[in-house]
Motif scaffolding. Sequence first.
Motif, PDB file in Angstrom:
ATOM      1  N   LYS A  35      36.496 -46.146   3.089  1.00 17.96           N
ATOM      2  CA  LYS A  35      36.782 -45.190   2.055  1.00 17.96           C
ATOM      3  C   LYS A  35      35.457 -45.680   0.996  1.00 17.96           C
ATOM      4  N   SER A  36      35.036 -46.838   0.575  1.00 15.82           N
ATOM      5  CA  SER A  36      34.219 -47.174   0.066  1.00 15.82           C
ATOM      6  C   SER A  36      32.959 -46.774   0.528  1.00 15.82           C
ATOM      7  N   LEU A  37      32.697 -46.968   1.723  1.00  9.02           N
ATOM      8  CA  LEU A  37      31.426 -46.468   2.729  1.00  9.02           C
ATOM      9  C   LEU A  37      31.237 -45.152   2.771  1.00  9.02           C
ATOM     10  N   ALA A  38      32.435 -44.378   2.911  1.00  2.00           N
ATOM     11  CA  ALA A  38      32.327 -42.869   3.066  1.00  2.00           C
ATOM     12  C   ALA A  38      31.879 -42.506   1.592  1.00  2.00           C
ATOM     13  N   TYR A  39      32.430 -42.909   0.489  1.00  2.00           N
ATOM     14  CA  TYR A  39      31.951 -42.888  -0.778  1.00  2.00           C
ATOM     15  C   TYR A  39      30.563 -42.694  -0.983  1.00  2.00           C
ATOM     16  N   ASP A  40      29.792 -43.987  -0.456  1.00  2.00           N
ATOM     17  CA  ASP A  40      28.460 -44.174  -0.775  1.00  2.00           C
ATOM     18  C   ASP A  40      27.627 -43.455   0.239  1.00  2.00           C
ATOM     19  N   ILE A  41      28.242 -42.831   1.595  1.00  2.00           N
ATOM     20  CA  ILE A  41      27.394 -41.973   2.262  1.00  2.00           C
ATOM     21  C   ILE A  41      27.232 -40.711   1.482  1.00  2.00           C
ATOM     22  N   ASP A  42      28.541 -40.276   0.945  1.00  2.00           N
ATOM     23  CA  ASP A  42      28.581 -38.898   0.255  1.00  2.00           C
ATOM     24  C   ASP A  42      27.563 -38.810  -0.975  1.00  2.00           C
ATOM     25  N   LYS A  43      27.511 -40.208  -1.715  1.00  2.00           N
ATOM     26  CA  LYS A  43      26.443 -40.196  -2.920  1.00  2.00           C
ATOM     27  C   LYS A  43      25.352 -40.109  -2.531  1.00  2.00           C
ATOM     28  N   ASP A  44      24.833 -40.672  -1.229  1.00  2.00           N
ATOM     29  CA  ASP A  44      23.562 -40.972  -0.976  1.00  2.00           C
ATOM     30  C   ASP A  44      23.169 -39.402  -0.380  1.00  2.00           C
ATOM     31  N   ALA A  45      23.865 -38.918   0.362  1.00  2.35           N
ATOM     32  CA  ALA A  45      23.537 -37.392   0.845  1.00  2.35           C
ATOM     33  C   ALA A  45      23.385 -36.536  -0.260  1.00  2.35           C
ATOM     34  N   GLU A  46      24.208 -36.422  -1.438  1.00  3.71           N
ATOM     35  CA  GLU A  46      23.969 -35.631  -2.569  1.00  3.71           C
ATOM     36  C   GLU A  46      22.785 -36.115  -3.278  1.00  3.71           C
ATOM     37  N   GLU A  47      22.323 -37.279  -3.176  1.00  4.91           N
ATOM     38  CA  GLU A  47      20.862 -37.755  -3.712  1.00  4.91           C
ATOM     39  C   GLU A  47      19.860 -37.107  -3.014  1.00  4.91           C
ATOM     40  N   GLN A  48      19.894 -36.932  -1.676  1.00  6.90           N
ATOM     41  CA  GLN A  48      18.797 -36.767  -0.738  1.00  6.90           C
ATOM     42  C   GLN A  48      18.965 -35.390  -0.847  1.00  6.90           C
ATOM     43  N   ASN A  49      20.015 -34.614  -1.174  1.00  3.93           N
ATOM     44  CA  ASN A  49      20.016 -33.061  -0.967  1.00  3.93           C
ATOM     45  C   ASN A  49      19.263 -32.734  -2.294  1.00  3.93           C
ATOM     46  N   ALA A  50      19.286 -33.400  -3.437  1.00  4.45           N
ATOM     47  CA  ALA A  50      18.882 -33.014  -4.822  1.00  4.45           C
ATOM     48  C   ALA A  50      17.266 -33.349  -4.624  1.00  4.45           C
ATOM     49  N   TYR A  51      16.934 -34.454  -3.655  1.00  6.36           N
ATOM     50  CA  TYR A  51      15.460 -34.532  -3.655  1.00  6.36           C
ATOM     51  C   TYR A  51      14.779 -33.716  -2.925  1.00  6.36           C
ATOM     52  N   LEU A  52      15.444 -33.230  -1.594  1.00  8.31           N
ATOM     53  CA  LEU A  52      14.886 -32.112  -0.889  1.00  8.31           C
ATOM     54  C   LEU A  52      14.745 -30.931  -1.627  1.00  8.31           C
ATOM     55  N   ASP A  53      16.001 -30.604  -2.614  1.00 13.69           N
ATOM     56  CA  ASP A  53      15.579 -29.270  -3.441  1.00 13.69           C
ATOM     57  C   ASP A  53      14.561 -29.373  -4.285  1.00 13.69           C
ATOM     58  N   GLY A  54      14.097 -30.428  -4.838  1.00 15.13           N
ATOM     59  CA  GLY A  54      13.208 -30.647  -5.491  1.00 15.13           C
ATOM     60  C   GLY A  54      11.685 -30.431  -4.668  1.00 15.13           C
ATOM     61  N   MET A  55      11.759 -30.767  -3.633  1.00 19.88           N
ATOM     62  CA  MET A  55      10.560 -30.924  -2.732  1.00 19.88           C
ATOM     63  C   MET A  55      10.128 -29.513  -2.301  1.00 19.88           C
ATOM     64  N   ASP A  56      11.412 -28.523  -2.230  1.00 23.18           N
ATOM     65  CA  ASP A  56      11.483 -27.308  -1.880  1.00 23.18           C
ATOM     66  C   ASP A  56      10.760 -26.427  -2.944  1.00 23.18           C
ATOM     67  N   SER A  57      11.133 -26.830  -4.288  1.00 23.65           N
ATOM     68  CA  SER A  57      10.463 -26.042  -5.364  1.00 23.65           C
ATOM     69  C   SER A  57       8.804 -26.548  -5.361  1.00 23.65           C
ATOM     70  N   ASN A  58       8.582 -27.829  -4.900  1.00 20.70           N
ATOM     71  CA  ASN A  58       7.159 -28.213  -5.270  1.00 20.70           C
ATOM     72  C   ASN A  58       6.390 -27.464  -4.287  1.00 20.70           C
ATOM     73  N   PHE A  59       7.030 -27.439  -2.991  1.00 22.88           N
ATOM     74  CA  PHE A  59       6.184 -26.782  -1.777  1.00 22.88           C
ATOM     75  C   PHE A  59       5.986 -25.334  -2.138  1.00 22.88           C
ATOM     76  N   LEU A  60       6.936 -24.596  -2.673  1.00 17.78           N
ATOM     77  CA  LEU A  60       7.026 -23.357  -3.044  1.00 17.78           C
ATOM     78  C   LEU A  60       5.772 -23.083  -4.148  1.00 17.78           C
ATOM     79  N   SER A  61       5.698 -23.859  -5.181  1.00 16.80           N
ATOM     80  CA  SER A  61       4.595 -23.969  -6.210  1.00 16.80           C
ATOM     81  C   SER A  61       3.196 -24.203  -5.366  1.00 16.80           C
ATOM     82  N   ALA A  62       3.265 -25.223  -4.636  1.00 11.00           N
ATOM     83  CA  ALA A  62       1.930 -25.397  -3.994  1.00 11.00           C
ATOM     84  C   ALA A  62       1.346 -24.224  -3.036  1.00 11.00           C
ATOM     85  N   THR A  63       2.536 -23.484  -2.488  1.00 12.97           N
ATOM     86  CA  THR A  63       2.228 -22.460  -1.697  1.00 12.97           C
ATOM     87  C   THR A  63       1.635 -21.332  -2.535  1.00 12.97           C
TER      88      THR A  63
END
Length: 110
Positions: A35-63
């Motif tokens: 359960k602890s491991l699943a929670y950590d994986i979920d938290k990590d996935a949410e952080e990575q999704n937020a990071y990728l969303d930020g990169m998406d907006s950066n790429f759009l502005s660079a475009t």
Amino acid sequence: MADPWNRGHGAVDDMLDAENKRMAENLASKVSRLKSLAYDIDKDAEEQNAYLDGMDSNFLSATGLLTGSVKRFSTMVRSGRDNRKILCYVSVGLVVAFFLLYYLVSRMQN
């Protein structure tokens, strides 16, 4: 009279009950770890999704910046001979600056 075959069942039942409790505790600890491991994986996935969303907006502005630069460059190339000379000078200057910086950085590392 007591049945001779039924004598040790109380001790066996106690032993099986203790074994069952031990295995249940072991299983509970494993479930808790999972359960602890699943929670950590979920938290990590949410952080990575937020990071990728930020990169998406950066790429759009660079475009957008690159699109504007390409339009200005195309306009400059089509405009006439004087602008082409300036463009050549700027291009040569950038190449020279690149090699100069490369040379300086390589000397600093040695």
